[in-house]
Design a protein around this motif. Structure first.
Motif, PDB file in Angstrom:
ATOM      1  N   TYR A   1      11.456 -10.701  -8.664  1.00 14.93           N
ATOM      2  CA  TYR A   1      11.999 -11.391 -10.157  1.00 14.93           C
ATOM      3  C   TYR A   1      10.443 -10.616 -10.956  1.00 14.93           C
ATOM      4  O   TYR A   1      11.005  -9.835 -11.229  1.00 14.93           O
ATOM      5  CB  TYR A   1      12.090 -12.337 -10.118  1.00 14.93           C
ATOM      6  N   PHE A   2       9.812 -11.585 -10.587  1.00 14.76           N
ATOM      7  CA  PHE A   2       8.142 -11.488 -11.210  1.00 14.76           C
ATOM      8  C   PHE A   2       7.602  -9.789 -10.839  1.00 14.76           C
ATOM      9  O   PHE A   2       7.324  -9.194 -12.363  1.00 14.76           O
ATOM     10  CB  PHE A   2       7.255 -12.351 -10.626  1.00 14.76           C
ATOM     11  N   ALA A   3       7.236  -9.302  -9.758  1.00 16.24           N
ATOM     12  CA  ALA A   3       7.595  -8.076  -9.136  1.00 16.24           C
ATOM     13  C   ALA A   3       7.857  -7.169  -9.530  1.00 16.24           C
ATOM     14  O   ALA A   3       6.958  -5.833 -10.779  1.00 16.24           O
ATOM     15  CB  ALA A   3       6.557  -7.902  -7.870  1.00 16.24           C
ATOM     16  N   SER A   4       9.406  -6.722  -9.544  1.00 14.61           N
ATOM     17  CA  SER A   4       9.870  -5.784 -10.560  1.00 14.61           C
ATOM     18  C   SER A   4      10.207  -5.696 -11.804  1.00 14.61           C
ATOM     19  O   SER A   4       9.541  -4.239 -12.214  1.00 14.61           O
ATOM     20  CB  SER A   4      11.408  -5.508  -9.496  1.00 14.61           C
TER      21      SER A   4
ATOM     22  N   ARG B   1       7.990   4.101   0.946  1.00 19.03           N
ATOM     23  CA  ARG B   1       8.548   2.927   0.960  1.00 19.03           C
ATOM     24  C   ARG B   1      10.013   2.044   1.146  1.00 19.03           C
ATOM     25  O   ARG B   1       9.886   1.741   2.076  1.00 19.03           O
ATOM     26  CB  ARG B   1       7.710   1.380   0.189  1.00 19.03           C
ATOM     27  N   SER B   2      10.194   2.877   0.215  1.00 15.72           N
ATOM     28  CA  SER B   2      12.511   2.056   0.853  1.00 15.72           C
ATOM     29  C   SER B   2      12.805   2.678   1.981  1.00 15.72           C
ATOM     30  O   SER B   2      13.454   2.268   2.215  1.00 15.72           O
ATOM     31  CB  SER B   2      13.477   3.379  -0.734  1.00 15.72           C
ATOM     32  N   LEU B   3      12.218   3.959   2.444  1.00 14.32           N
ATOM     33  CA  LEU B   3      12.595   4.040   3.872  1.00 14.32           C
ATOM     34  C   LEU B   3      11.845   3.138   5.133  1.00 14.32           C
ATOM     35  O   LEU B   3      12.456   2.461   6.340  1.00 14.32           O
ATOM     36  CB  LEU B   3      11.883   5.506   4.621  1.00 14.32           C
ATOM     37  N   LEU B   4      10.824   2.490   4.428  1.00 10.77           N
ATOM     38  CA  LEU B   4      10.164   1.479   5.412  1.00 10.77           C
ATOM     39  C   LEU B   4      11.067  -0.080   5.498  1.00 10.77           C
ATOM     40  O   LEU B   4      11.646  -0.877   6.256  1.00 10.77           O
ATOM     41  CB  LEU B   4       8.705   1.652   5.396  1.00 10.77           C
ATOM     42  N   THR B   5      11.502  -0.046   3.903  1.00  8.73           N
ATOM     43  CA  THR B   5      12.080  -1.362   3.730  1.00  8.73           C
ATOM     44  C   THR B   5      13.594  -1.277   4.544  1.00  8.73           C
ATOM     45  O   THR B   5      12.996  -1.778   5.475  1.00  8.73           O
ATOM     46  CB  THR B   5      12.900  -1.458   2.423  1.00  8.73           C
TER      47      THR B   5
ATOM     48  N   GLU C   1       1.339  -1.286   0.278  1.00  5.77           N
ATOM     49  CA  GLU C   1       0.117  -0.071  -0.342  1.00  5.77           C
ATOM     50  C   GLU C   1       1.010   1.429   0.052  1.00  5.77           C
ATOM     51  O   GLU C   1       0.256   2.116  -0.539  1.00  5.77           O
ATOM     52  CB  GLU C   1      -1.120   0.101   1.296  1.00  5.77           C
ATOM     53  N   VAL C   2       2.254   1.158   0.474  1.00  3.75           N
ATOM     54  CA  VAL C   2       2.737   2.617   0.953  1.00  3.75           C
ATOM     55  C   VAL C   2       3.579   2.581  -0.401  1.00  3.75           C
ATOM     56  O   VAL C   2       3.442   3.555  -0.483  1.00  3.75           O
ATOM     57  CB  VAL C   2       4.312   2.599   1.649  1.00  3.75           C
ATOM     58  N   GLY C   3       3.824   1.584  -1.335  1.00  2.00           N
ATOM     59  CA  GLY C   3       4.272   0.831  -2.123  1.00  2.00           C
ATOM     60  C   GLY C   3       3.575   2.217  -3.568  1.00  2.00           C
ATOM     61  O   GLY C   3       3.842   2.216  -4.152  1.00  2.00           O
TER      62      GLY C   3
ATOM     63  N   VAL D   1       4.475  -4.507  -5.975  1.00  2.00           N
ATOM     64  CA  VAL D   1       3.651  -4.988  -6.283  1.00  2.00           C
ATOM     65  C   VAL D   1       2.241  -3.185  -6.135  1.00  2.00           C
ATOM     66  O   VAL D   1       1.377  -3.836  -7.209  1.00  2.00           O
ATOM     67  CB  VAL D   1       2.811  -5.602  -5.159  1.00  2.00           C
ATOM     68  N   GLY D   2       3.141  -2.839  -5.297  1.00  2.00           N
ATOM     69  CA  GLY D   2       2.081  -1.383  -4.895  1.00  2.00           C
ATOM     70  C   GLY D   2       2.378  -0.751  -6.433  1.00  2.00           C
ATOM     71  O   GLY D   2       1.445   0.167  -6.951  1.00  2.00           O
TER      72      GLY D   2
END
Length: 383
Positions: free
Chosen positions: A321-324, A88-92, A79-81, A250-251
């Motif tokens: 891999y699939f999602a990116s 989202r990168s900060l959350l990661t 959702e954040v993505g 996915v986001g």
């Protein structure tokens, strides 16, 4: 930064997909393009993220977290993505540090840093990549040399997400026998931070180069084992990062679908909306199919994490891999649907396009992913 302000953990907010979606729609999505232009996330939003319990909700309640499962964490990061890949990168990277602390830290380390990481009172960053070493973690040259009962770190870390803002760095460095993980507070003498601006994508993720010059640390800076088992720390940390990037991808696909469907219903050609054109319908149908497939792959990786199955490592590789790759493909199509408008700063799909490309590179490039997945196919005989 010290833990002088640490207080007893309060009852944690328990976030889920629905609350994260509402948070994103109100506080992130309307401002994401502005964050991208400014190249930073405002402090006000960082504080709101903490109040919403989103920084490290997987931490146990006694630490100030919500004890959240990994499937739900993936849904939140999706959702954040959808709203902003930089946020989202900060959350990661915060997740990578907080999870590693919880998994490998001593009781004293968890007591010192856990509540602060759960609340967002301390923000974390992950330092592995270097000017000459990215996906090849074995190629890092940053060193950690024993001195007295502590350590001395020297080296340069590059592409550090949230490096401009983070209070605590999780630094991987070569020791005499392996690669060790070290907790390095930002205010430690010898730590220098240089901002890295004008990147292709995730431009508000506050990237930095972190230089470690004779940084002296105590024995409590080492996180986890220092011998052969130290490789497990790095593997687990990267796996969590990869899982979050997969969720963010996915986001991005969902955001591309939302933007394209909305635009196609409003854009008129020859008196009819372009949503009636078969080629536009084909693009949207592919987005719908791939976002659902990517979401299922992510959920499977999260489920395996929750039950402690080591198969989650490969499941996460596959999901990422699939999602990116799907994110890159559909971000390109989203720009195409928007035509010239898609190339302008007035529509978010240009940002999705730039951000999506980053997803194919970070936390293991797609080339490394394909090699790893193929190796697993050979090992399992294609099953």
């Amino acid at each position: 930064m010290t833990n002088d302000t640490q207080t007893r953990p309060q009852a944690a907010v328990v976030p889920d997909r629905a609350s994260a979606r509402a948070f994103v729609d109100e506080h992130i999505l309307p401002h994401a393009d502005a964050y991208d232009r400014q190249g930073a996330i405002p402090e006000e939003l960082l504080e709101r993220i903490g109040a919403a319990g989103l920084w490290a909700p997987f931490l146990p309640p006694e630490t100030g977290g919500a004890g959240l499962d990994m499937v739900t964490l993936g849904e939140i990061h999706e959702e954040v993505g959808r709203g902003c890949s930089s946020v989202r990168s900060l959350l990661t990277v915060h997740t990578m540090l907080a999870w590693t602390l919880q998994r490998w830290g001593t009781a004293a380390q968890r007591e010192q840093w856990g509540p602060l990481l759960a609340s967002g009172g301390v923000l974390g960053a992950f330092c592995l990549s270097e000017p000459g070493a990215g996906s090849d973690a074995a190629g890092i040259t940053t060193t950690a040399v024993p001195k007295g009962d502590g350590w001395v770190l020297n080296g340069v870390k590059k592409w550090t997400t949230n490096g401009q803002r983070a209070d605590l760095f999780l630094v991987f460095a070569k020791t005499e026998s392996s690669i060790g993980a070290f907790l390095v507070p930002r205010d430690t003498p010898g730590v220098t931070v240089r901002p890295l601006d004008d990147m292709l994508g995730t431009r508000a993720s506050m990237l930095a180069e972190v230089t470690l010059g004779d940084v002296r640390l105590g024995p409590d800076a080492l996180l986890g084992p220092s011998g052969f088992a130290a490789g497990m720390v790095l593997t687990g940390t990267l796996d969590l990062g990869r899982y979050s990037v997969a969720a963010g991808s996915v986001g991005i696909i969902q955001a591309c679908l939302d933007a394209s469907a909305s635009y196609a219903s409003r854009r008129m050609v020859g008196g009819s909306p372009i949503s009636e054109l078969p080629l536009i319908q084909a693009k949207l149908s592919d987005m719908v199919t791939d976002v659902r497939a990517a979401r299922l792959l992510l959920a499977e990786a999260g489920r395996l994490k929750d039950v402690g199955d080591s198969a989650t490592l490969m499941a996460t590789w596959i999901a990422k891999y699939f999602a990116s790759t799907a994110a890159v493909r559909h971000a390109s199509e989203a720009v195409q649907v928007h035509g010239a408008n898609g190339c302008s700063p007035d529509y978010p799909v240009a940002r999705y396009y730039r951000d999506a490309k980053v997803m194919e590179i970070i936390e293991g490039s797609n080339e490394i992913q394909r090699i790893t997945i193929a190796a697993e196919a050979h090992r399992e005989g294609g099953r």
